[in-house]
Design an enzyme around this catalytic site. Structure first.
Site, PDB file in Angstrom:
ATOM      1  N   HIS A  82       0.841  -1.193   0.000  1.00 17.98           N
ATOM      2  CA  HIS A  82       0.000   0.000   0.000  1.00 17.98           C
ATOM      3  C   HIS A  82       0.870   1.235   0.000  1.00 17.98           C
ATOM      4  O   HIS A  82       1.813   1.343   0.779  1.00 17.98           O
ATOM      5  CB  HIS A  82      -0.922   0.005   1.226  1.00 17.98           C
ATOM      6  CG  HIS A  82      -1.889   1.147   1.206  1.00 17.98           C
ATOM      7  ND1 HIS A  82      -3.091   1.080   0.547  1.00 17.98           N
ATOM      8  CD2 HIS A  82      -1.816   2.393   1.728  1.00 17.98           C
ATOM      9  CE1 HIS A  82      -3.722   2.233   0.674  1.00 17.98           C
ATOM     10  NE2 HIS A  82      -2.968   3.048   1.385  1.00 17.98           N
ATOM     11  N   ASP A 161     -14.792   4.130   7.925  1.00 23.83           N
ATOM     12  CA  ASP A 161     -13.721   4.905   7.278  1.00 23.83           C
ATOM     13  C   ASP A 161     -14.266   5.698   6.099  1.00 23.83           C
ATOM     14  O   ASP A 161     -13.886   6.847   5.888  1.00 23.83           O
ATOM     15  CB  ASP A 161     -12.574   3.990   6.826  1.00 23.83           C
ATOM     16  CG  ASP A 161     -11.518   4.787   6.064  1.00 23.83           C
ATOM     17  OD1 ASP A 161     -10.929   5.697   6.672  1.00 23.83           O
ATOM     18  OD2 ASP A 161     -11.317   4.539   4.862  1.00 23.83           O
ATOM     19  N   ARG A 168     -13.412  14.166   6.575  1.00 22.88           N
ATOM     20  CA  ARG A 168     -12.049  14.728   6.691  1.00 22.88           C
ATOM     21  C   ARG A 168     -11.697  15.527   5.451  1.00 22.88           C
ATOM     22  O   ARG A 168     -11.059  16.584   5.538  1.00 22.88           O
ATOM     23  CB  ARG A 168     -11.025  13.600   6.879  1.00 22.88           C
ATOM     24  CG  ARG A 168     -11.053  12.994   8.271  1.00 22.88           C
ATOM     25  CD  ARG A 168     -10.275  11.695   8.303  1.00 22.88           C
ATOM     26  NE  ARG A 168      -8.897  11.863   7.895  1.00 22.88           N
ATOM     27  CZ  ARG A 168      -8.151  10.901   7.346  1.00 22.88           C
ATOM     28  NH1 ARG A 168      -8.650   9.696   7.151  1.00 22.88           N
ATOM     29  NH2 ARG A 168      -6.904  11.132   7.000  1.00 22.88           N
ATOM     30  N   SER A 183      -7.163   4.857   9.138  1.00 24.22           N
ATOM     31  CA  SER A 183      -7.933   4.714   7.902  1.00 24.22           C
ATOM     32  C   SER A 183      -7.320   3.622   7.013  1.00 24.22           C
ATOM     33  O   SER A 183      -8.010   2.697   6.560  1.00 24.22           O
ATOM     34  CB  SER A 183      -7.938   6.076   7.188  1.00 24.22           C
ATOM     35  OG  SER A 183      -8.295   5.962   5.842  1.00 24.22           O
ATOM     36  N   LYS A 187      -8.717  -0.763   6.539  1.00 21.19           N
ATOM     37  CA  LYS A 187      -9.055  -1.392   5.261  1.00 21.19           C
ATOM     38  C   LYS A 187      -8.118  -2.563   4.939  1.00 21.19           C
ATOM     39  O   LYS A 187      -8.547  -3.579   4.408  1.00 21.19           O
ATOM     40  CB  LYS A 187      -8.978  -0.344   4.139  1.00 21.19           C
ATOM     41  CG  LYS A 187     -10.139   0.645   4.198  1.00 21.19           C
ATOM     42  CD  LYS A 187     -10.001   1.765   3.194  1.00 21.19           C
ATOM     43  CE  LYS A 187      -8.902   2.717   3.569  1.00 21.19           C
ATOM     44  NZ  LYS A 187      -8.959   4.045   3.027  1.00 21.19           N
TER      45      LYS A 187
HETATM   46  N1  URA Z   1      -5.311   6.832   2.152  1.00 22.64           N
HETATM   47  C1  URA Z   1      -6.295   6.338   2.955  1.00 22.64           C
HETATM   48  O1  URA Z   1      -6.827   5.258   2.699  1.00 22.64           O
HETATM   49  N2  URA Z   1      -6.642   7.034   4.029  1.00 22.64           N
HETATM   50  C2  URA Z   1      -6.072   8.213   4.364  1.00 22.64           C
HETATM   51  O2  URA Z   1      -6.442   8.777   5.372  1.00 22.64           O
HETATM   52  C3  URA Z   1      -5.067   8.736   3.524  1.00 22.64           C
HETATM   53  C4  URA Z   1      -4.688   8.017   2.411  1.00 22.64           C
END
Ligand code: URA
Length: 432
Positions: A82, A161, A168, A183, A187
């Site tokens: 990621h 999220d 946000r 966040s 995931k």
């Molecule tokens: N990517 C995400 O999934 N969440 C964030 O808060 C920032 C980048």
């Protein structure tokens, strides 16, 4: 419990209890806590931060707000990667097929472009017919069959999220370390992967502009992963200039194919091998990084990585002929060069603003729901450290409109030419 007391605690720098975090996440997800109170809490978190245990509890609560994928019927160690987001960062697209070609399952859940940054899903959708919205069953079956699938998060992965992230975005609370860490990890844990390599960007085009902040974010991400038993590490990599030469959706697919053919630009190719080697070691397919890298290089040389990319395109409904003929993804009407106004060396290329230039051409969304133009973008003919002569092209703009003066000015204002060459360090740090 009352939301106003939770806001008051965080405003006064008190540590929130697990129960308070649970109350806020559940209440906001089910709609009983309104946006205005959640905004106030997010801003207090933004200014006062969170302890390790608060950010872990927040990640866990967001994770528990939805489903977790069960990948236990896919044998082997599942690995994922990621990135915290950048410009020209198409790393996942060539890297995932290389990993799959080594027999390592890679169930990748990716995102769309955000602000000036591009998104893997948008890039893949530049391939005619490519479908990123597989059902959970289709996703699992594809990983089982060909070791590889790249999709968007299914409906019920970390719904908390999704809601908090959208808030946000409009309350200027995106670039907060505990909020980003919880966040991302909510995931990633929900996606069922066993091991994870995090590419945390630092520099002008990253959410974390300062390396010390990127380091804190990397530590937060890795510590949340370890708490749930995920084999997790982070690479802090440079985002002071775009990665590779191409920025824009179909252009980045074209460059990904070049990387898979062993003909990609040096910086992005190096990053792909650096992250990939870590993944191969975490998957237990190599004893050390040198052996892992050799294995990755061999699947590029013998064409297996490209074959794996082709298999994924076919499995997800796309046209594999784009591999030999990228023009099947379409072509922008105009190609405009940006000639250098002076001679010297490229010393700065503000990645953030170059990302915005590509967005303004139509390659990214200015507001939610905007339709993308896959054919537009930028090809960098020069990068930091390169010499340039007056009149020589620094970059090529691909556009479907003739009216690009604003884009050209933005680019001129964000590329610096000096008498001394600038330099960048691609890999800043490894965090385990
Ligand atoms: N990517 C995400 O999934 N969440 C964030 O808060 C920032 C980048």
């Amino acid at each position: 419990m009352r939301m106003i007391d939770i806001i008051d605690d965080k405003r006064n720098k008190k540590e929130l209890s697990k129960e308070e975090i649970e109350y806020f996440v559940d209440g906001y997800t089910d709609g009983t806590i309104p946006d205005y109170q959640t905004s106030a809490l997010l801003m207090s978190i933004y200014f006062n931060g969170m302890s390790d245990s608060e950010q872990t509890n927040l990640a866990m609560q967001m994770l528990d707000s939805g489903d977790k994928l069960d990948l236990s019927n896919i044998s082997g160690i599942k690995v994922d990667k990621h990135s915290t987001g950048g410009v020209g960062d198409k790393t996942s697209i060539p890297l995932a097929p290389m990993i799959a070609a080594l027999g390592i399952p890679i169930p990748m859940i990716s995102g769309r472009g955000l602000g000036h940054t591009g998104g893997t899903l948008d890039k893949l959708e530049a391939i005619p017919g490519f479908n990123v919205e597989l059902s959970e069953e289709e996703f699992k079956n594809q990983v089982k069959d060909i070791n590889l699938a790249i999709v968007g998060a299914t409906g019920n992965i970390a719904p908390a999220d999704k809601k908090i992230y959208a808030l946000r975005d409009v309350t200027d609370t995106v670039d907060s370390i505990p909020l980003i860490a919880s966040s991302i990890m909510s995931k990633k844990i929900a996606s069922g992967t066993n091991a994870l390599v995090l590419d945390v960007k630092t520099g002008s085009g990253a959410f974390m502009k300062e390396e010390s902040e990127a380091e804190k974010l990397a530590n937060a991400l890795v510590s949340i992963g370890k708490i749930v038993g995920m084999d997790c590490m982070a690479v802090i990599s440079d985002m002071n200039q775009p990665l590779g030469n191409k920025i824009g959706n179909s252009l980045e697919i074209e460059e990904s194919i070049d990387i898979l053919k062993g003909k990609g630009p040096e910086d992005i190719t190096e990053l792909v091998y650096t992250l990939g080697s870590q993944m191969v070691v975490l998957a237990g397919k190599a004893e050390n990084l040198a052996e892992a890298r050799e294995k990755l290089e061999s699947v590029v040389k013998n064409g297996k990585a490209l074959e794996s990319f082709k298999e994924m395109i076919i499995a997800q409904g796309g046209n594999p002929d784009i591999i030999d003929n990228p023009l099947l993804m379409g072509k922008a009407k105009y190609e405009v060069e940006l000639p250098s106004k002076e001679s010297g060396f490229i010393s700065k290329m503000n990645a953030n603003e170059i990302g915005i230039a590509s967005m303004l051409l139509g390659g990214g969304r200015q507001s939610k729901g905007d339709k993308l133009d896959y054919t537009v973008g930028i090809n960098l003919n020069k990068k930091i450290g390169d010499p340039v002569n007056k009149g020589e092209s620094i970059l090529t703009i691909y556009s479907n409109s003739k009216d690009i003066d604003d884009v050209m000015n933005l680019l001129y204002n964000n590329i610096e030419i000096t008498s001394e060459p600038g330099s960048v360090k691609l890999i800043h740090e490894i965090i385990k």
